[in-house]
Design a protein around this motif. Sequence first.
Motif, PDB file in Angstrom:
ATOM      1  N   ASP A  63       9.247  67.318 -57.028  1.00 24.49           N
ATOM      2  CA  ASP A  63       9.427  66.844 -57.601  1.00 24.49           C
ATOM      3  C   ASP A  63      11.237  66.364 -57.143  1.00 24.49           C
ATOM      4  O   ASP A  63      11.141  66.892 -56.260  1.00 24.49           O
ATOM      5  N   ILE A  64      12.044  65.546 -57.899  1.00 23.42           N
ATOM      6  CA  ILE A  64      13.468  65.578 -57.158  1.00 23.42           C
ATOM      7  C   ILE A  64      13.844  65.920 -59.074  1.00 23.42           C
ATOM      8  O   ILE A  64      14.273  66.225 -59.751  1.00 23.42           O
ATOM      9  N   ILE A  65      14.976  67.038 -58.930  1.00 23.44           N
ATOM     10  CA  ILE A  65      16.263  67.720 -59.095  1.00 23.44           C
ATOM     11  C   ILE A  65      17.155  67.396 -58.903  1.00 23.44           C
ATOM     12  O   ILE A  65      18.065  67.791 -57.552  1.00 23.44           O
ATOM     13  N   TYR A  66      18.087  66.479 -60.532  1.00 22.85           N
ATOM     14  CA  TYR A  66      19.395  66.363 -59.778  1.00 22.85           C
ATOM     15  C   TYR A  66      20.115  66.926 -60.573  1.00 22.85           C
ATOM     16  O   TYR A  66      19.636  66.121 -61.902  1.00 22.85           O
ATOM     17  N   ASP A  67      21.503  67.159 -60.748  1.00 23.64           N
ATOM     18  CA  ASP A  67      22.302  67.507 -61.541  1.00 23.64           C
ATOM     19  C   ASP A  67      21.599  68.452 -62.320  1.00 23.64           C
ATOM     20  O   ASP A  67      21.657  67.873 -63.212  1.00 23.64           O
ATOM     21  N   SER A  68      20.400  69.359 -62.282  1.00 23.79           N
ATOM     22  CA  SER A  68      19.513  70.466 -63.056  1.00 23.79           C
ATOM     23  C   SER A  68      18.654  69.876 -64.170  1.00 23.79           C
ATOM     24  O   SER A  68      18.306  70.226 -64.780  1.00 23.79           O
ATOM     25  N   LYS A  69      18.980  68.410 -63.659  1.00 27.75           N
ATOM     26  CA  LYS A  69      17.408  67.296 -64.500  1.00 27.75           C
ATOM     27  C   LYS A  69      16.857  66.682 -63.263  1.00 27.75           C
ATOM     28  O   LYS A  69      16.186  66.698 -62.115  1.00 27.75           O
ATOM     29  N   GLU A  70      15.131  66.912 -63.899  1.00 26.90           N
ATOM     30  CA  GLU A  70      14.192  65.933 -64.030  1.00 26.90           C
ATOM     31  C   GLU A  70      14.196  64.670 -63.340  1.00 26.90           C
ATOM     32  O   GLU A  70      14.308  64.555 -64.252  1.00 26.90           O
ATOM     33  N   CYS A  71      13.976  65.062 -62.180  1.00 24.89           N
ATOM     34  CA  CYS A  71      14.069  63.102 -62.181  1.00 24.89           C
ATOM     35  C   CYS A  71      12.922  61.789 -62.073  1.00 24.89           C
ATOM     36  O   CYS A  71      12.544  62.530 -60.919  1.00 24.89           O
TER      37      CYS A  71
END
Length: 515
Positions: A63-71
């Motif tokens: 998983d990639i979490i960027y700025d609190s959102k999954e991308c």
Amino acid sequence: MAKILLEMKNITKEFPGVKALDNVNLQVEEGEIHALVGENGAGKSTLMNVLSGIYPFGSYSGDIIYDSKECKFNEIKDSEALGIVIIHQELALIPYMTIAENMFLGNERGSRFKINWNETGTLARQYLDTVGLKESTQTLIKDIGVGKQQLVEIAKALSKHARLLILDEPTSSLNETDSKALLDLLLKLKKEQNLTSIIISHKLNEVSYVADKITVIRDGSTIETLTKGVDDFSESRIIKGMVGRELSDRFPKRKPHIGEVMMEVKNWNVYHPLYSERKIVDNVNFYVKKGEVLGISGLMGAGRTELAMSIFGKSYGENISGQLFINGKEVHLNSVQEAIKHKLAYVTEDRKGNGLILSNPIKINTTLANLDAVSTRTVIDKDKEYKVAVDYKEKLKTKCPTVEQNVGNLSGGNQQKVLLAKWMFADPDILILDEPTRGIDVGAKYEIYCIINQLVAEGKSVIMISSELPEILGMCDRIYVMNEGKMVGELDGKDATQEKIMTYILQSSGKREVS
């Protein structure tokens, strides 16, 4: 506590026959400079290619979490839309376009059918001022140096409203002055714009200088994360994490057995291939002995590569004059073929552009410079070719599943070993190594240093061109200093220091010459 801008969880990525990433985890706080270090092939660039969408969602797990959102990025434009911008080691600039055109290529200002050149120029100037580049926006990329090109790439990234900037080996082609300026720029952008950066680098002194945290990756797995002010940030500590052991001596010991002069160059002059009035190499004299590692030091633009290429079958320059002697006899090498015939080899600094055919297997690249040795009546013997490639794979400890693998899929250090194998198979007496360890890690560097020592122990002569002064000082028996196309100093390896080399460069200004 600072906000976590990026979190990569349990990232696993496989290629045919290779697990490049194995449950890698990475956390990056907003406004920090985070370094990724590891040996070649450890998985650093692969991890960043996953993050930037070059390897799309579905081609990896985790998983990639960027700025609190999954991308779930399917292409690079998806990550750029969120302010994640990657700058690769090989700069993606078009030489015959202007700085402004390059900065907004694919991100043009204006309407769908018409580019607004006034807006393009105004914005380009604004971002160039931010990175401290004073060049005109209308200057062609080909007319500025690599250091300035790197600044254009950063300005281009900022024009995409970057919040997270990824830099893959940003200083590998820069001299010390330009490298320091680039690192200081990253620190300035962090302070003034709260820009978050991830930097991949093999230059551990630079990593220690610029990074807030360092994550070590080894064999596709996360080993540890070190924090400045809390953990030991010394080079020896970082190396231990990278290679899994102490590396007490960066340069292998060697007892020199130096013989007679193998090659001598007298009154050598070379002019620019396009600008015929420009003298690039100016009345140069030097020699190298059998069993000797000879260093040629100098800043970028000193003419070292041009000198080497002009000697190697006149593969660079016009109006070349002077004398070249090999084993005491004057020779005239008017082509690369003649140079190879006279047992001279040149290992280029540009392994990807000029040294190797990336789309071809290791076995083909290994034998390219000496096809006669694996041919019968001009037909290549595939069995011989395979055996030679396997022999050199084992001899140089090249990490690859098979010699059938394309060279483009290897790490930088292993590509460099294939390039060395290619010229070693040509059985030269004199090897010119141009930046032989550029962009590779300390472990691979050590192995290449051992190969160099082995070559001179066999009685061969090695000329090493390097911008890394510790490397020149650690490996060379004798050192020439080159500046503005001239030889301006000569030092015995035992007496040489960084200060002495830099003094020759700074005091010469093209006015002194050592014959």
